[in-house]
Design a protein around this motif. Structure first.
Motif, mmCIF file in Angstrom:
data_model
loop_
_atom_site.group_PDB
_atom_site.id
_atom_site.type_symbol
_atom_site.label_atom_id
_atom_site.label_comp_id
_atom_site.label_asym_id
_atom_site.label_seq_id
_atom_site.Cartn_x
_atom_site.Cartn_y
_atom_site.Cartn_z
ATOM 1 N N VAL A 45 0.859 -1.194 0.000
ATOM 2 C CA VAL A 45 0.000 0.000 0.000
ATOM 3 C C VAL A 45 0.885 1.230 0.000
ATOM 4 C CG1 VAL A 45 -1.810 1.254 1.219
ATOM 5 C CG2 VAL A 45 -1.781 -1.243 1.292
ATOM 6 N N GLY A 46 0.652 2.138 -0.908
ATOM 7 C CA GLY A 46 1.448 3.349 -0.980
ATOM 8 C C GLY A 46 1.115 4.324 0.133
ATOM 9 N N GLY A 47 2.120 5.140 0.509
ATOM 10 C CA GLY A 47 1.892 6.195 1.492
ATOM 11 C C GLY A 47 2.066 5.773 2.925
ATOM 12 N N ASN A 48 2.322 4.500 3.190
ATOM 13 C CA ASN A 48 2.576 4.037 4.554
ATOM 14 C C ASN A 48 4.079 3.945 4.800
ATOM 15 O OD1 ASN A 48 -0.154 3.752 4.923
ATOM 16 N ND2 ASN A 48 -0.169 1.530 4.737
ATOM 17 N N TYR A 49 4.448 3.790 6.064
ATOM 18 C CA TYR A 49 5.845 3.545 6.381
ATOM 19 C C TYR A 49 6.107 2.044 6.334
ATOM 20 C CZ TYR A 49 6.037 8.415 7.720
ATOM 21 O OH TYR A 49 5.982 9.778 7.675
ATOM 22 N N ALA A 66 20.263 12.990 11.958
ATOM 23 C CA ALA A 66 19.788 12.504 13.263
ATOM 24 C C ALA A 66 18.445 11.796 13.075
ATOM 25 C CB ALA A 66 19.637 13.676 14.232
ATOM 26 N N GLY A 67 18.123 10.924 14.032
ATOM 27 C CA GLY A 67 16.805 10.301 14.028
ATOM 28 C C GLY A 67 16.706 9.085 13.123
ATOM 29 N N ASP A 68 15.518 8.903 12.573
ATOM 30 C CA ASP A 68 15.188 7.733 11.738
ATOM 31 C C ASP A 68 14.845 8.239 10.347
ATOM 32 O OD1 ASP A 68 14.035 5.530 10.481
ATOM 33 O OD2 ASP A 68 12.969 4.851 12.272
ATOM 34 N N GLY A 69 15.673 7.857 9.357
ATOM 35 C CA GLY A 69 15.542 8.443 8.028
ATOM 36 C C GLY A 69 14.652 7.718 7.052
ATOM 37 N N LYS A 70 13.941 6.654 7.470
ATOM 38 C CA LYS A 70 13.101 5.972 6.481
ATOM 39 C C LYS A 70 11.876 6.824 6.165
ATOM 40 C CE LYS A 70 11.086 2.725 9.854
ATOM 41 N NZ LYS A 70 12.159 2.754 10.882
ATOM 42 N N THR A 71 11.342 6.599 4.955
ATOM 43 C CA THR A 71 10.273 7.452 4.440
ATOM 44 C C THR A 71 9.065 6.630 4.004
ATOM 45 O OG1 THR A 71 11.343 7.369 2.265
ATOM 46 C CG2 THR A 71 11.830 9.275 3.659
ATOM 47 N N LYS A 72 7.979 7.338 3.728
ATOM 48 C CA LYS A 72 6.771 6.688 3.227
ATOM 49 C C LYS A 72 7.057 5.992 1.894
ATOM 50 C CE LYS A 72 3.347 9.774 5.333
ATOM 51 N NZ LYS A 72 2.257 10.739 5.089
#
Length: 484
Positions: free
Chosen positions: A241-245, A317-323
Motif C-alpha cells: 500500500v502506498g503512502g505508509n511507512y 539525526a533520528g530515523d531516516g526511512k520514508t513513506k
C-alpha cells in the motif's frame, strides 16, 4: 336434608374410586355430590350400593382417591344441598381449570411450541410459548445479520472490483489489485514472461530461454506479480500500500511467514524476482535512485519523501526511512509510473531462495518458493578470501568485507556459472550500481537494495550477506510477490 351417616369400617386405596364399607350399611340412597369424609380428608361421592350377602357395600367416588391408603377406618357421609353440590361442582371445575392453566403456564415458559387454552366460556385461544418466541426472534436476527453480511460483502466485492478495474485501466494492465486472504488490498506490478535473449543485454552473458523468475520447477508462468511497495502493516498483516511507512524489525523467517500468511500464491520476493527487476531497469536504460541520504536521494537531493520522524530530508539525526511510493518516477525500478517503488534505498529488503553457508552459495534453480530450504541446491561457487573477496570453487579463508558488487573477481579455479550470472552473483561486466557486503563465516541470508543512510553504496545490485536469519533491524523490511 338427610342426617349424617357414620361408617365404622371403610377401606380405600390411593388412585381408586371404590370405597369398601363393612357393617351392613345400605348406601343405595346416597346421592351424587354428597361428601365422603375421613378425618380432614374429603371426597365427592358419585353413588352407593346396598350391602351384599356378606354385609359389605361400596361407595363410588366422583374422582380417584388422592389420599393415603385407608384400611378399616371410621368415616362419615355428609349429605349436601343442591346449592352446596353446585358450589362443589363449580369449585371442582375451577380446580380443573387451574390444573389445566398451570400445565399451560408451565408449557409457556419451558416448551418451544404453540399452546391452546380454553377460557371459562369455553373459547379456545392459541399462542406461541416464550421459548418459541425467543427462538423465532433469534432466527430473525440471525437471518437479518446474514443478509446484512451478504449485502455488505457484495458491496465490498463490487467496490474492490471497481478499484481493481480502475487500477488496471489507468496502468494499461501493468498494475493490478490483489486482495489477499487477510482481506487486505495490494497494488501489484504485473511483469509478463520474457526470455533472456530478448533483453538485449548480451554483454552480461545471461544465455537464452525463459528467465528463471518465470519458471517454477521448470514449468513456465505467463507472468509474475510483484508488490509495487515495500510491505507495511495493514489490518493485522502486511500489504503493498502506498503512502505508509515500511514494516521493519522483522527477521528473515518472520518476513517469509508474513508473506505466505497472505494466502495461496503469496511468497517472500525471491532473488530471481529481484534480478528480474534489476535487468528490466537496465533494459529501460534507467538507473533507479531512492531514499539513500536520510529522506532524499544522495545524487539528486531535491528528490525527497516524508520521513517517519518528521525531520527534514538530509538531517542525519533520528530515523531516516520514508513513506513508501512517495518518491518521484526516478525511484521506480524502470523509471515509469507503473514500476516497482523504492527498490533502491529506504530500507534493506530480505529476499528468498538464496543464501550462503560458510561462503558457499545455496539457492533454488528457478523461482519455486515451495521448495524447502533444506532442498536448495549447493553450488560450486563460494565467496572466498583469496587475496581479497573473490568467487572461488572453495573457501580457503574467512572474511567480512565489502566491495562494488559488479567488480567482484574470480579465482583461477572458479568455473563460470550461468545461473550465478542470472542471480547477480557473477558479473561479466559493469551494469548496475550497489555494494556487496559479505561475511563468509556461518549462514548468511540476503538483503537487497540498501538503506536510507548509505548513499552511493545503495543500488539495484546492492547485496548484503553479512547477517544471520535471526537478526532484525529497524533498517530492514521486505516485499512480497504473487503467483496468480
Amino acid at each position: 336434608m338427610a342426617a349424617w351417616l357414620y361408617l365404622t369400617s371403610v377401606s380405600v386405596t390411593n388412585g381408586s374410586v371404590t370405597v369398601s364399607v363393612a357393617g351392613a350399611h345400605d348406601l343405595s340412597f346416597v346421592e351424587a355430590g354428597w361428601s365422603f369424609d375421613i378425618g380432614t380428608a374429603r371426597a365427592e361421592i358419585s353413588s352407593g350400593t346396598a350391602p351384599d350377602d356378606s354385609g359389605n357395600s361400596t361407595l363410588t367416588l366422583a374422582r380417584p382417591w388422592v389420599g393415603a391408603n385407608i384400611t378399616g377406618q371410621e368415616a362419615q357421609i355428609v349429605p349436601t344441598s343442591g346449592a352446596l353440590r353446585a358450589a362443589i361442582v363449580a369449585m371442582n371445575d375451577t380446580n380443573d381449570y387451574a390444573i389445566v392453566t398451570h400445565k399451560t403456564l408451565t408449557e409457556i415458559t419451558t416448551l418451544d411450541k404453540d399452546v391452546t387454552i380454553k377460557d371459562p366460556t369455553g373459547e379456545e385461544h392459541t399462542f406461541a410459548t416464550m421459548p418459541k418466541i425467543a427462538r423465532e426472534v433469534t432466527e430473525q436476527r440471525t437471518a437479518l445479520a446474514s443478509d446484512y453480511a451478504t449485502k455488505t460483502a457484495s458491496l465490498t466485492i463490487s467496490a474492490t472490483m471497481g478499484y481493481r478495474n480502475a487500477v488496471e485501466k489507468a496502468s494499461g494492465g501493468r498494475e493490478t489489485l490483489i486482495t489477499d486472504a487477510q482481506g487486505n488490498d495490494n497494488i501489484m506490478c504485473v511483469i509478463p514472461r520474457m526470455n533472456y535473449e530478448d533483453l538485449g543485454l548480451s554483454a552480461l552473458n545471461l544465455g537464452t530461454g525463459t528467465m528463471t523468475a518465470f519458471l517454477t520447477d521448470g514449468v513456465p508462468r505467463s507472468e509474475v506479480l510483484i508488490s509495487k511497495y515495500i510491505n507495511s502493516t495493514v489490518g493485522g498483516g502486511v500489504a503493498s500500500v502506498g503512502g505508509n511507512y515500511p514494516r521493519v524489525s522483522v527477521n528473515f523467517d518472520t518476513a517469509k511467514s508474513l508473506s505466505t500468511n497472505k494466502g495461496a500464491g503469496w511468497h517472500l520476493m525471491s532473488q530471481h524476482e529481484w534480478e528480474l527487476l534489476r535487468f528490466l531497469g537496465l533494459v529501460a536504460g534507467h538507473a533507479p535512485r531512492g531514499n539513500t541520504n536520510w529522506g532524499r536521494a544522495h545524487d539528486a537531493r531535491f528528490e525527497v519523501a516524508t520521513r517517519i520522524d518528521g525531520r527534514a530530508a538530509g538531517d542525519t539525526a533520528g530515523d531516516g526511512k520514508t513513506k513508501v511510493g512517495q518518491g518521484p518516477l526516478s525511484w521506480m525500478h524502470d523509471g515509469s509510473p507503473y514500476g516497482v517503488c523504492d527498490l533502491v534505498g529506504n530500507v534493506w529488503e530480505w529476499v528468498d531462495q538464496f543464501k550462503i553457508v560458510d561462503g558457499q552459495i545455496i539457492c533454488t534453480l528457478d523461482n519455486d518458493p515451495s521448495i524447502a530450504e533444506a532442498n536448495w541446491i549447493a553450488q560450486a561457487a563460494f565467496y572466498d578470501n583469496s587475496g581479497g573477496l573473490k568467487l572461488s570453487n572453495s573457501r580457503t579463508a574467512t572474511t567480512s568485507t565489502n566491495l562494488e558488487a559488479t567488480s567482484i573477481q574470480k579465482t583461477a579455479t572458479y568455473v563460470a556459472n550461468e545461473l550465478m550470472r542470472r542471480l547477480g552473483i557473477e558479473h561479466d561486466g559493469p551494469s548496475s550500481t550497489g555494494r556487496l557486503y559479505v561475511n563468509n563465516d556461518g549462514e548468511r541470508l540476503p538483503l537487497r537494495g540498501g538503506g536510507w543512510y548509505i548513499g552511493a553504496d545503495a543500488g539495484p545490485a546492492a547485496l548484503n550477506l553479512s547477517y544471520p536469519r535471526s537478526d532484525s533491524y529497524s533498517r530492514v523490511g521486505f516485499r512480497s510477490a504473487f503467483f496468480a
